[in-house]
Design a protein around this motif. Structure first.
Motif, PDB file in Angstrom:
ATOM      1  N   VAL A 117     -27.683 -33.593 -26.149  1.00 31.34           N
ATOM      2  CA  VAL A 117     -27.529 -33.322 -24.773  1.00 31.34           C
ATOM      3  C   VAL A 117     -26.864 -32.189 -24.432  1.00 31.34           C
ATOM      4  N   GLN A 118     -25.674 -31.789 -25.193  1.00 32.39           N
ATOM      5  CA  GLN A 118     -24.923 -30.445 -24.733  1.00 32.39           C
ATOM      6  C   GLN A 118     -25.830 -29.397 -24.888  1.00 32.39           C
ATOM      7  N   SER A 119     -26.380 -29.200 -26.233  1.00 32.46           N
ATOM      8  CA  SER A 119     -27.424 -28.057 -26.044  1.00 32.46           C
ATOM      9  C   SER A 119     -28.322 -27.978 -25.115  1.00 32.46           C
ATOM     10  N   ALA A 120     -28.969 -28.811 -24.861  1.00 30.32           N
ATOM     11  CA  ALA A 120     -30.068 -29.024 -23.724  1.00 30.32           C
ATOM     12  C   ALA A 120     -29.325 -28.384 -22.381  1.00 30.32           C
ATOM     13  N   VAL A 121     -28.439 -29.276 -21.959  1.00 29.80           N
ATOM     14  CA  VAL A 121     -28.008 -29.205 -20.786  1.00 29.80           C
ATOM     15  C   VAL A 121     -27.312 -27.685 -20.393  1.00 29.80           C
ATOM     16  N   ARG A 122     -26.604 -27.149 -21.453  1.00 36.81           N
ATOM     17  CA  ARG A 122     -26.126 -25.695 -21.308  1.00 36.81           C
ATOM     18  C   ARG A 122     -27.131 -24.716 -21.569  1.00 36.81           C
ATOM     19  N   THR A 123     -28.383 -25.295 -21.904  1.00 31.16           N
ATOM     20  CA  THR A 123     -29.267 -24.257 -22.160  1.00 31.16           C
ATOM     21  C   THR A 123     -30.216 -24.071 -20.752  1.00 31.16           C
ATOM     22  N   ILE A 124     -30.360 -25.155 -20.094  1.00 29.68           N
ATOM     23  CA  ILE A 124     -30.972 -25.113 -18.729  1.00 29.68           C
ATOM     24  C   ILE A 124     -30.012 -24.681 -17.690  1.00 29.68           C
ATOM     25  N   TYR A 125     -28.633 -24.792 -17.804  1.00 36.25           N
ATOM     26  CA  TYR A 125     -27.913 -24.498 -16.793  1.00 36.25           C
ATOM     27  C   TYR A 125     -28.129 -22.943 -16.076  1.00 36.25           C
ATOM     28  N   PRO A 126     -28.363 -21.861 -16.975  1.00 38.33           N
ATOM     29  CA  PRO A 126     -28.839 -20.640 -16.449  1.00 38.33           C
ATOM     30  C   PRO A 126     -29.983 -20.336 -15.768  1.00 38.33           C
ATOM     31  N   LYS A 127     -30.841 -21.620 -15.621  1.00 39.32           N
ATOM     32  CA  LYS A 127     -32.193 -21.593 -14.831  1.00 39.32           C
ATOM     33  C   LYS A 127     -32.016 -22.262 -13.481  1.00 39.32           C
ATOM     34  N   MET A 128     -30.737 -23.005 -13.455  1.00 41.68           N
ATOM     35  CA  MET A 128     -30.458 -23.897 -12.429  1.00 41.68           C
ATOM     36  C   MET A 128     -29.863 -23.129 -11.170  1.00 41.68           C
ATOM     37  N   VAL A 129     -28.999 -22.206 -11.587  1.00 44.54           N
ATOM     38  CA  VAL A 129     -28.002 -21.545 -10.679  1.00 44.54           C
ATOM     39  C   VAL A 129     -27.997 -20.007 -10.722  1.00 44.54           C
ATOM     40  N   ASN A 130     -27.448 -19.229  -9.797  1.00 43.19           N
ATOM     41  CA  ASN A 130     -27.691 -17.780  -9.667  1.00 43.19           C
ATOM     42  C   ASN A 130     -26.638 -17.430 -10.831  1.00 43.19           C
ATOM     43  N   SER A 131     -26.552 -16.106 -11.138  1.00 40.22           N
ATOM     44  CA  SER A 131     -25.600 -15.589 -12.092  1.00 40.22           C
ATOM     45  C   SER A 131     -24.225 -15.363 -11.581  1.00 40.22           C
ATOM     46  N   ARG A 132     -24.023 -15.326 -10.396  1.00 43.39           N
ATOM     47  CA  ARG A 132     -22.656 -15.609  -9.973  1.00 43.39           C
ATOM     48  C   ARG A 132     -22.028 -16.929  -9.952  1.00 43.39           C
ATOM     49  N   GLN A 133     -22.862 -18.105 -10.230  1.00 50.93           N
ATOM     50  CA  GLN A 133     -22.292 -19.501 -10.169  1.00 50.93           C
ATOM     51  C   GLN A 133     -22.177 -20.029 -11.653  1.00 50.93           C
ATOM     52  N   LEU A 134     -22.629 -19.108 -12.617  1.00 50.98           N
ATOM     53  CA  LEU A 134     -22.995 -19.627 -13.941  1.00 50.98           C
ATOM     54  C   LEU A 134     -21.591 -19.870 -14.775  1.00 50.98           C
ATOM     55  N   THR A 135     -20.658 -18.798 -14.612  1.00 50.59           N
ATOM     56  CA  THR A 135     -19.357 -18.979 -15.045  1.00 50.59           C
ATOM     57  C   THR A 135     -18.418 -20.163 -14.573  1.00 50.59           C
ATOM     58  N   PRO A 136     -18.536 -20.387 -13.083  1.00 48.80           N
ATOM     59  CA  PRO A 136     -17.671 -21.392 -12.642  1.00 48.80           C
ATOM     60  C   PRO A 136     -18.378 -22.937 -13.169  1.00 48.80           C
ATOM     61  N   LEU A 137     -19.881 -22.775 -13.183  1.00 50.33           N
ATOM     62  CA  LEU A 137     -20.542 -24.065 -13.864  1.00 50.33           C
ATOM     63  C   LEU A 137     -19.893 -24.639 -15.107  1.00 50.33           C
ATOM     64  N   PHE A 138     -19.958 -23.344 -16.192  1.00 55.75           N
ATOM     65  CA  PHE A 138     -19.454 -23.791 -17.328  1.00 55.75           C
ATOM     66  C   PHE A 138     -18.027 -24.200 -17.391  1.00 55.75           C
ATOM     67  N   SER A 139     -17.070 -23.771 -16.406  1.00 58.85           N
ATOM     68  CA  SER A 139     -15.855 -24.023 -16.365  1.00 58.85           C
ATOM     69  C   SER A 139     -15.820 -25.595 -15.851  1.00 58.85           C
ATOM     70  N   LEU A 140     -16.655 -25.956 -14.839  1.00 55.85           N
ATOM     71  CA  LEU A 140     -16.707 -27.346 -14.290  1.00 55.85           C
ATOM     72  C   LEU A 140     -17.209 -28.396 -15.429  1.00 55.85           C
ATOM     73  N   ASP A 141     -18.148 -27.738 -16.120  1.00 56.98           N
ATOM     74  CA  ASP A 141     -18.807 -28.743 -17.230  1.00 56.98           C
ATOM     75  C   ASP A 141     -17.501 -28.863 -18.318  1.00 56.98           C
ATOM     76  N   ALA A 142     -16.972 -27.746 -18.585  1.00 54.97           N
ATOM     77  CA  ALA A 142     -15.784 -28.143 -19.710  1.00 54.97           C
ATOM     78  C   ALA A 142     -14.659 -28.955 -19.073  1.00 54.97           C
ATOM     79  N   SER A 143     -14.485 -28.832 -17.848  1.00 55.30           N
ATOM     80  CA  SER A 143     -13.457 -29.869 -17.297  1.00 55.30           C
ATOM     81  C   SER A 143     -13.819 -31.182 -17.063  1.00 55.30           C
TER      82      SER A 143
END
Length: 403
Positions: A117-143
């Protein structure tokens, strides 16, 4: 926090985060449930350790393989197959009285079939948000994944001790099937197809950033596992203080991840965040009182989720989209091996010199991680002036409209 509100307003983001957290919730319950159940059935922690070791080996081996399979057969097929097999293996452990070797075999199968699941969701994250939102999304996910480590052990302990260990394991099976199905049926999984990788298996580790993320994951999670062993040894498995101190450690990580979401990731980001972890863990060795450990681990925790966010972002930014899932599989394997190594070394030192040995182990892992981050700083990508999206493949990524 306004950035997170905008992020969660992006169509599908809140749903996919909730679904993947539910699907991954059993990861915070399974080891403890197996430990209690096998010990209850066999009367020995040694047998329980063997079953846990078999499950851990299975997870470490399968992570990159099943993640790569998603590019060949599709995310939904691989996730469904692994989810069903894993559920059957866990149900077999819970429902039948077997020999230790049979329990180990089922433990190995459950580890090998752990849904990626982790590999799947972190693979599709870049296709769900714009480039500006990707780093905050990874931080939110890790939190937010810290919620798993705060709540899951409490839930499974209450169920296993107040009802039965069999009910505890079957609860894991139910959550695995329900959460996994929710994630698999999410529209986002139908809209993104991972192209089949053109490279041979394992070649993605030749990417310095992926190798560094794998090594740093090994060291960071090794430190966290040693902390957990140390806290349990200090206050006892059933002590209220142990749960409180570990919860504070996770709360620090949750807070640190949320605060760091808006901070750009440069080459020195990992070193700075590991410095926070290392500093806090070094201080833990000075006193084993509940208040001292709570304060020092709160500080150390502040760096954990931000460091994980760097690993996620650097991995995504350094590979082609078709290789992202396998890359995250290797990073996950590094973390699993780190958890096993940290726990094992801490355990030996606890037996030899008491609980302080576990905190020395955690501090050593973190300090080595800091040293690696400093010495290899040029291997970390500078994402201050670019986004963390994966490099494009030569062939276009097919987008499938879900029904």
């Amino acid at each position: 926090m306004a950035g997170y509100r905008d992020l969660l307003r992006t169509p599908g983001v809140g749903r996919i985060i909730a679904a993947q957290l539910t699907a991954r919730f059993p990861s915070g319950m399974t080891s403890l449930a197996l430990l209690m159940h096998i010990e209850h059935v066999t009367g020995t922690y040694g047998a329980a350790g063997l079953v846990l070791a078999a499950a851990s080996v299975g997870q470490a081996v399968s992570g990159p393989i099943t993640s790569r399979w998603m590019g060949r057969w599709g995310m939904r097929r691989v996730l469904t197959l692994t989810m069903v097999v894993c559920a059957i293996a866990l149900a077999g452990i819970g429902l039948f009285t077997l020999s230790i070797s049979a329990y180990m075999a089922l433990g190995l199968v459950s580890g090998l079939s752990t849904p990626p699941v982790q590999s799947a969701v972190r693979t599709i994250y870049p296709k769900m948000v714009n480039s500006r939102q990707l780093t905050p999304l990874f931080s939110l996910d890790a939190s937010l994944q810290e919620i798993i480590w705060i709540l899951a052990p409490v839930v499974i302990t209450l169920v296993a001790t107040q009802i039965s260990t069999v009910v505890g394991i079957m609860l894991i099976v139910v959550i695995l099937l329900a959460g996994g199905s929710w994630f698999i049926l999410s529209p986002e999984l139908g809209r993104v197809r991972i192209p089949r990788s053109r490279h041979r298996f394992g070649l993605v580790l030749a990417r310095p950033a992926v190798l560094l993320a794998t090594v740093m994951g090994f060291l960071l999670i090794g430190a966290c596992a040693a902390v957990e062993a140390g806290v349990i040894a200090t206050f006892g498995e059933g002590g209220l203080e142990a749960g409180l101190v570990l919860a504070i450690f996770s709360i620090g990580s949750l807070a640190g991840g949320l605060v760091s979401g808006g901070i750009a990731i440069g080459r020195w980001a990992m070193a700075r965040r590991m410095a926070v972890v290392a500093g806090g863990l070094v201080v833990t060795t000075l006193s084993l009182s509940v208040w001292w450990l709570s304060g020092s681990l709160l500080v150390a925790g502040i760096g954990v989720a931000p460091a994980l966010a760097v690993m996620f972002a650097m991995t995504t930014a350094s590979v082609k989209f078709s290789d992202t899932a396998e890359a995250f599989g290797w990073v996950g394997t590094g973390q699993l091996i780190g958890a096993a190594a940290g726990s094992a070394i801490a355990g030996f030192l606890i037996d030899g010199s008491g609980p302080r040995g576990a905190y020395l182990t955690a501090a050593a892992f973190a300090v080595v991680g800091l040293i690696v981050a400093v010495l290899c700083v040029r291997g970390f990508p500078d994402l201050r002036f670019r986004d963390a999206a994966p490099m494009p493949d030569t062939e276009p990524v097919r987008t499938i409209t879900s029904t």
